[in-house]
Design a protein around this motif. Sequence first.
Motif, PDB file in Angstrom:
ATOM      1  N   PRO A  82       0.525  -1.209  -0.128  1.00  0.00           N
ATOM      2  CA  PRO A  82      -0.053  -0.101  -0.244  1.00  0.00           C
ATOM      3  C   PRO A  82       0.841   1.444  -0.435  1.00  0.00           C
ATOM      4  CG  PRO A  82      -1.011  -1.677   1.527  1.00  0.00           C
ATOM      5  CD  PRO A  82       0.769  -2.055   1.020  1.00  0.00           C
ATOM      6  N   SER A  83       1.801   1.300   0.052  1.00  0.00           N
ATOM      7  CA  SER A  83       3.096   2.317   0.286  1.00  0.00           C
ATOM      8  C   SER A  83       3.116   2.953  -0.563  1.00  0.00           C
ATOM      9  CB  SER A  83       4.074   2.175   1.354  1.00  0.00           C
ATOM     10  OG  SER A  83       5.183   1.058   0.742  1.00  0.00           O
ATOM     11  N   THR A 101     -13.942  -9.267   6.216  1.00  0.00           N
ATOM     12  CA  THR A 101     -12.812 -10.482   7.422  1.00  0.00           C
ATOM     13  C   THR A 101     -11.538 -10.581   7.020  1.00  0.00           C
ATOM     14  OG1 THR A 101     -13.567 -12.133   5.267  1.00  0.00           O
ATOM     15  CG2 THR A 101     -15.507 -11.318   7.451  1.00  0.00           C
ATOM     16  N   TYR A 102     -10.998  -9.867   6.170  1.00  0.00           N
ATOM     17  CA  TYR A 102     -10.020 -10.284   5.631  1.00  0.00           C
ATOM     18  C   TYR A 102      -8.462  -9.309   5.874  1.00  0.00           C
ATOM     19  CZ  TYR A 102     -11.312 -12.927   1.799  1.00  0.00           C
ATOM     20  OH  TYR A 102     -11.337 -14.014   1.354  1.00  0.00           O
ATOM     21  N   ASP A 103      -7.583  -9.477   7.523  1.00  0.00           N
ATOM     22  CA  ASP A 103      -7.364  -8.643   7.766  1.00  0.00           C
ATOM     23  C   ASP A 103      -6.394  -7.685   6.819  1.00  0.00           C
ATOM     24  OD1 ASP A 103      -7.875  -9.717  10.353  1.00  0.00           O
ATOM     25  OD2 ASP A 103      -6.174 -11.583  10.520  1.00  0.00           O
ATOM     26  N   ALA A 104      -5.615  -8.302   5.620  1.00  0.00           N
ATOM     27  CA  ALA A 104      -4.944  -7.797   4.174  1.00  0.00           C
ATOM     28  C   ALA A 104      -5.535  -6.891   3.960  1.00  0.00           C
ATOM     29  CB  ALA A 104      -4.530  -9.111   3.059  1.00  0.00           C
ATOM     30  N   VAL A 105      -6.932  -6.803   3.607  1.00  0.00           N
ATOM     31  CA  VAL A 105      -7.390  -5.397   3.230  1.00  0.00           C
ATOM     32  C   VAL A 105      -7.731  -4.271   4.394  1.00  0.00           C
ATOM     33  CG1 VAL A 105      -9.915  -4.632   2.740  1.00  0.00           C
ATOM     34  CG2 VAL A 105      -9.413  -7.207   1.356  1.00  0.00           C
ATOM     35  N   LEU A 106      -7.949  -4.701   5.656  1.00  0.00           N
ATOM     36  CA  LEU A 106      -7.911  -3.848   6.721  1.00  0.00           C
ATOM     37  C   LEU A 106      -7.197  -2.838   7.137  1.00  0.00           C
ATOM     38  CD1 LEU A 106     -10.583  -5.735   9.251  1.00  0.00           C
ATOM     39  CD2 LEU A 106     -11.002  -4.032   7.302  1.00  0.00           C
ATOM     40  N   ARG A 110      -6.037   1.207   6.515  1.00  0.00           N
ATOM     41  CA  ARG A 110      -5.109   1.481   7.572  1.00  0.00           C
ATOM     42  C   ARG A 110      -4.820   2.108   7.257  1.00  0.00           C
ATOM     43  NH1 ARG A 110      -6.790  -3.674  10.682  1.00  0.00           N
ATOM     44  NH2 ARG A 110      -8.629  -3.607  11.854  1.00  0.00           N
ATOM     45  N   HIS A 111      -3.545   2.142   6.065  1.00  0.00           N
ATOM     46  CA  HIS A 111      -2.672   2.339   6.003  1.00  0.00           C
ATOM     47  C   HIS A 111      -2.401   4.105   5.306  1.00  0.00           C
ATOM     48  CE1 HIS A 111       1.093   3.971   3.640  1.00  0.00           C
ATOM     49  NE2 HIS A 111      -0.202   3.551   2.470  1.00  0.00           N
ATOM     50  N   PHE A 112      -3.158   4.072   4.376  1.00  0.00           N
ATOM     51  CA  PHE A 112      -4.028   5.203   3.428  1.00  0.00           C
ATOM     52  C   PHE A 112      -4.867   6.380   4.690  1.00  0.00           C
ATOM     53  CE2 PHE A 112      -3.810   2.029   0.054  1.00  0.00           C
ATOM     54  CZ  PHE A 112      -3.574   2.842  -0.954  1.00  0.00           C
TER      55      PHE A 112
END
Length: 194
Positions: A82-83, A101-106, A110-112
């Motif tokens: 995401p960076s 429900t996917y940690d990678a999505v959340l 959060r990064h953005f």
Amino acid sequence: MWVKTMGKQLLMIVGDFGEDYEIMVPFQALQAVGHEVDAVCPEKDAGDVVKTAIHDFRGDQTYLEERGHDFQLTATMSDVDPSDYDGLVVPGGRAPEYLRTYDAVLDAVRHFFEADKPVATLCHGPQILAAAGVLEGYEMTSYPAVRPECEAAGCTWVDEVTTDGNLVTGQAWPDHPEWIAQFLDLLDGEETRD
């Protein structure tokens, strides 16, 4: 006179039965003005497809859902960082109810927000943002049926396309002209709302 903008790298998170217009239209419109868009989905690779759904508003108490198109992913979620991206697009439809429900999505969402990068979401997309815990204090909109989740996540819900800080929100695909315009302004560093 039409002026092509300086291209940004954008990430779009999609999934099976995301809303067809809310995936296809911004994906193509953002590319048309010079941005590069990587569309990703958990557990799928670049070149795989997600099935979309078309939501139509015909005066019933809720929308009518029909099968849409196959949309081809342009990147693999597990390979993207995401960076490396300047902004995020989170379409609506039914996909957000399970994508959240996917940690990678959340973590990506959060990064953005932590980096204060532009984020555009509409319809049911805010379900993902609510699950990521990033809506506290924002003024925003969503599909009206998602309003309780947005308010429970700490935002003030309004009944119009809204830009608040780094976040642009709309209610559904009929909002595309204003929603995409406000996102483009945000990507260009222009303020669109006090």
